[in-house]
Design an enzyme around this catalytic site. Structure first.
Site, PDB file in Angstrom:
ATOM      1  N   CYS A 131       0.837  -1.200   0.000  1.00  0.00           N
ATOM      2  CA  CYS A 131       0.000   0.000   0.000  1.00  0.00           C
ATOM      3  C   CYS A 131       0.874   1.253   0.000  1.00  0.00           C
ATOM      4  CB  CYS A 131      -0.929   0.018   1.209  1.00  0.00           C
ATOM      5  SG  CYS A 131      -1.999   1.476   1.225  1.00  0.00           S
ATOM      6  N   CYS A 134      -0.304   4.126   2.349  1.00  0.00           N
ATOM      7  CA  CYS A 134       0.005   3.869   3.761  1.00  0.00           C
ATOM      8  C   CYS A 134       1.496   4.027   4.026  1.00  0.00           C
ATOM      9  CB  CYS A 134      -0.480   2.487   4.173  1.00  0.00           C
ATOM     10  SG  CYS A 134      -2.286   2.327   4.089  1.00  0.00           S
TER      11      CYS A 134
END
Length: 174
Positions: A131, A134
């Protein structure tokens, strides 16, 4: 169950993984909480029962009960966040980026351990789960806390657990 036990299970064709795992975990030079919290959270993120079974007892022995719980919480909350934010990022309809997440993430604000340690663990889990949003978010928190890039990468560097997990899981089916 231990790092040595896990390394002994790695087949000869993956000798590089064995050496990397030993150097990343065995010779990290990190404080025990940072190292073993990262080991535990990435072992969970690897989704490999073999890796988790081998590394979890050693992680538990090297962590306080609070850090043990927080490392598991980092793996749990980032599993949720990584899917949500990776999906948001990958969708070609950018309007999804404006929608409220509506996800409970209280543990991020109050992890029960040093916030920087929790962010390292979250960074490592996000790297395994792929991700980018993130990773960027946790990187910003770490940078604001004064953590240098090299230090951040080194402290969250348990990518070997993912490679070992994939190898051992494949071997289980051979």
């Amino acid at each position: 169950m231990s790092l040595d036990s896990l390394k002994s299970r790695i087949p000869d064709y993956a000798k590089d993984l064995k050496l990397n795992l030993g150097s990343v975990i065995g010779n990290s030079g990190l404080p025990a909480q940072q190292l073993w919290g990262t080991v535990l959270s990435t072992a969970i993120a690897s989704r490999s029962a073999i890796v988790l079974r081998e590394l979890e007892p050693e992680a538990k022995a090297n962590l306080s009960p609070e850090a043990y719980t927080a490392a598991k919480a980092a793996a749990a909350v980032m599993a949720m966040n990584n899917v949500f934010y990776r999906t948001r990022h990958l969708l070609s309809d950018h309007e999804y980026g404006n929608l409220r997440a509506g996800l409970r993430m209280n543990v991020i604000g109050n992890p029960g351990v040093d916030k920087v340690d929790f962010e390292f663990w979250s960074f490592a889990v996000s790297a395994i789960n792929g991700c980018g949003m993130c990773l960027d978010s946790t990187k910003q928190v770490l940078r604001k806390a004064g953590v240098e890039r090299r230090s951040s990468r080194r402290r969250s560097d348990c990518r070997g657990t993912q490679a070992v997990a994939a190898t051992l899981d494949a071997e289980a089916f051979s």
